[in-house]
Design a protein around this motif. Sequence first.
Motif, mmCIF file in Angstrom:
data_model
loop_
_atom_site.group_PDB
_atom_site.id
_atom_site.type_symbol
_atom_site.label_atom_id
_atom_site.label_comp_id
_atom_site.label_asym_id
_atom_site.label_seq_id
_atom_site.Cartn_x
_atom_site.Cartn_y
_atom_site.Cartn_z
ATOM 1 N N ARG A 41 7.920 -4.064 -7.026
ATOM 2 C CA ARG A 41 6.991 -3.735 -8.106
ATOM 3 C C ARG A 41 5.566 -3.813 -7.573
ATOM 4 N N LEU A 42 4.660 -3.147 -8.240
ATOM 5 C CA LEU A 42 3.298 -3.038 -7.741
ATOM 6 C C LEU A 42 2.298 -3.823 -8.571
ATOM 7 N N ALA A 43 2.775 -4.756 -9.376
ATOM 8 C CA ALA A 43 1.867 -5.628 -10.120
ATOM 9 C C ALA A 43 2.586 -6.923 -10.437
ATOM 10 N N GLY A 44 1.882 -8.024 -10.324
ATOM 11 C CA GLY A 44 2.452 -9.302 -10.685
ATOM 12 C C GLY A 44 2.533 -9.445 -12.196
ATOM 13 N N ALA A 45 3.548 -10.151 -12.661
ATOM 14 C CA ALA A 45 3.728 -10.321 -14.102
ATOM 15 C C ALA A 45 2.528 -11.025 -14.737
ATOM 16 N N ASP A 46 1.871 -11.879 -13.974
ATOM 17 C CA ASP A 46 0.724 -12.613 -14.508
ATOM 18 C C ASP A 46 -0.601 -12.009 -14.076
ATOM 19 N N GLY A 47 -0.558 -10.793 -13.555
ATOM 20 C CA GLY A 47 -1.778 -10.139 -13.112
ATOM 21 C C GLY A 47 -2.160 -10.444 -11.685
ATOM 22 N N THR A 48 -1.348 -11.231 -10.959
ATOM 23 C CA THR A 48 -1.626 -11.493 -9.552
ATOM 24 C C THR A 48 -1.552 -10.195 -8.765
ATOM 25 N N PRO A 49 -2.522 -9.911 -7.898
ATOM 26 C CA PRO A 49 -2.442 -8.698 -7.079
ATOM 27 C C PRO A 49 -1.126 -8.650 -6.310
ATOM 28 N N PRO A 50 -0.553 -7.470 -6.121
ATOM 29 C CA PRO A 50 0.793 -7.374 -5.533
ATOM 30 C C PRO A 50 0.905 -7.916 -4.126
ATOM 31 N N ASP A 51 -0.191 -7.900 -3.339
ATOM 32 C CA ASP A 51 -0.129 -8.380 -1.964
ATOM 33 C C ASP A 51 -0.706 -9.783 -1.811
ATOM 34 N N TRP A 52 -0.897 -10.482 -2.933
ATOM 35 C CA TRP A 52 -1.489 -11.823 -2.905
ATOM 36 C C TRP A 52 -0.401 -12.862 -3.145
ATOM 37 N N PRO A 53 -0.406 -13.984 -2.396
ATOM 38 C CA PRO A 53 0.596 -15.020 -2.646
ATOM 39 C C PRO A 53 0.380 -15.678 -4.005
ATOM 40 N N ALA A 54 1.386 -15.583 -4.868
ATOM 41 C CA ALA A 54 1.277 -16.172 -6.198
ATOM 42 C C ALA A 54 1.794 -17.604 -6.216
ATOM 43 N N GLN A 55 2.904 -17.838 -5.515
ATOM 44 C CA GLN A 55 3.537 -19.144 -5.476
ATOM 45 C C GLN A 55 3.833 -19.538 -4.040
ATOM 46 N N MET A 56 3.773 -20.834 -3.753
ATOM 47 C CA MET A 56 4.089 -21.352 -2.425
ATOM 48 C C MET A 56 5.105 -22.475 -2.549
ATOM 49 N N GLU A 57 6.125 -22.447 -1.690
ATOM 50 C CA GLU A 57 7.070 -23.553 -1.532
ATOM 51 C C GLU A 57 6.960 -24.011 -0.083
ATOM 52 N N LEU A 58 6.776 -25.307 0.130
ATOM 53 C CA LEU A 58 6.421 -25.784 1.458
ATOM 54 C C LEU A 58 7.151 -27.075 1.792
ATOM 55 N N GLU A 59 7.729 -27.090 2.992
ATOM 56 C CA GLU A 59 8.284 -28.305 3.578
ATOM 57 C C GLU A 59 7.542 -28.573 4.881
ATOM 58 N N ARG A 60 6.986 -29.784 5.002
ATOM 59 C CA ARG A 60 6.188 -30.138 6.182
ATOM 60 C C ARG A 60 6.814 -31.350 6.867
ATOM 61 N N TYR A 61 6.901 -31.267 8.200
ATOM 62 C CA TYR A 61 7.515 -32.340 8.971
ATOM 63 C C TYR A 61 6.663 -32.644 10.203
ATOM 64 N N ALA A 71 0.825 -1.213 0.000
ATOM 65 C CA ALA A 71 0.000 0.000 0.000
ATOM 66 C C ALA A 71 0.861 1.265 0.000
ATOM 67 N N ALA A 72 2.033 1.200 0.629
ATOM 68 C CA ALA A 72 2.925 2.363 0.704
ATOM 69 C C ALA A 72 3.850 2.461 -0.490
ATOM 70 N N GLY A 73 3.805 1.479 -1.396
ATOM 71 C CA GLY A 73 4.711 1.478 -2.539
ATOM 72 C C GLY A 73 6.135 1.129 -2.173
ATOM 73 N N ALA A 74 6.324 0.474 -1.025
ATOM 74 C CA ALA A 74 7.672 0.183 -0.536
ATOM 75 C C ALA A 74 8.110 -1.229 -0.909
ATOM 76 N N VAL A 75 7.806 -1.661 -2.138
ATOM 77 C CA VAL A 75 8.181 -2.980 -2.626
ATOM 78 C C VAL A 75 8.772 -2.832 -4.022
#
Length: 410
Positions: free
Chosen positions: A216-236, A210-214
């Motif tokens: 870029r402000l748009a995802g390359a695929d149109g994903t909103p900038p504050d929305w998780p686009a990809q997840m990498e997960l290790e579960r134990y 919201a403050a523009g402190a990142v």
Amino acid sequence: MTGVGAPPRVALVGASGHGLWHRRIIAPLHDAGRLELVALVDVRPVEAAPDAPVPAGTGVFTDHREMLAATRPDVVVICTPPHTHLPIALDAIRAGADLLLEKPPVLSLADHRTLAAALAEAGRVAQIGFQALGSVALHELVAAVADGRLGRVTGISTVASWQRTDGYYARAPWAGRRSLDGRPALDGVLVNPLAHAVMQCLAVAGAAVAAGAVARLAGADGTPPDWPAQMELERYRTRPIEVDDTAALRATLGCGLPVLAAVTLAGEDFVAGEVIVQGTAGRAVLEYPTDHLTLPGDPGPREVPGRVNLLENLLAHRADPAAVPLIAPLSRTAAFTALVQAISAAPEPELVGGERVVSTGTGADRVLTIRGINAALRRAAAEGALLSELGVPWAVKPHRAAVERETGDA
């Protein structure tokens, strides 16, 4: 329903267990006349406690539908297992109530949208029980990010090391389960006990966007900038449970910002929960359970007292919606729910056992600890890395997946 000038009528569904915490919040508000506790609901016996009494005239029920019909509350607090949230919430909305709904609110975006649509159609609101969002310390951190004290934010991470006993996993039929009665339960470390850590990270990320402190402000695929686009997960896991008690998760937001969580319930030294924000001009650390904050230039952590109670905030919002916004409305938790859904679809957690695990205590008090876990988690949070990327010998290849994108009113 409440008459003109009368305090709002409040009911609590799930009055035992963690529900006692809500009863301790409700009790002084009832005594002060700011609300009327009209009903407690639980399938287990509801017992009075010195700081959580059952006031005279408060009905005690075992079925929430019977309670709704008998008492017609204005506000329903729902503190039941996550897989029961949606049906109880929908019943309460149909009865004309606003909600304080414990986290996680629901376990899929489809359920999130169903709940949002029901609220909109009925003209009701839901506050979600991420109480750490009411922290003054979080507000100060967010203000520092917005004011540019950290420069451009390059990474956000969280680390926490807790312990849970065997008794914890025997506390309820859904404990440690991936699903129950055909519905996702997902009682894992990221979704339940340390969900606050993940939500705090997402809140800070949203403020940075919201403050523009990142970057870029748009995802390359149109994903909103504050929305998780990809997840990498290790579960134990260290026990014969269906979910994780230890996890490393990295979500990359639409703006490119990485958010990493390195957490365990099989820890060594206790780490309450730290949110670490790295920027081009400095670093900030918020210990969110204790509201201790370190900003660039601070000599060390300092306590920032003050939290706005979510139930009080909900009552104030009901009285004056324009002047008092909700702190944790359902809409604010959509990105968290998207991650929960992605976690739910991930493979089963890997067992960590043998000499890598230390057992202390007996019976229900037994605790399992992973050797060296605290150092590994702290390094992961500091470097924004997964455990497998750090060469932890028992780490497995991460599960990688796209995160479903928000649509409509989710």
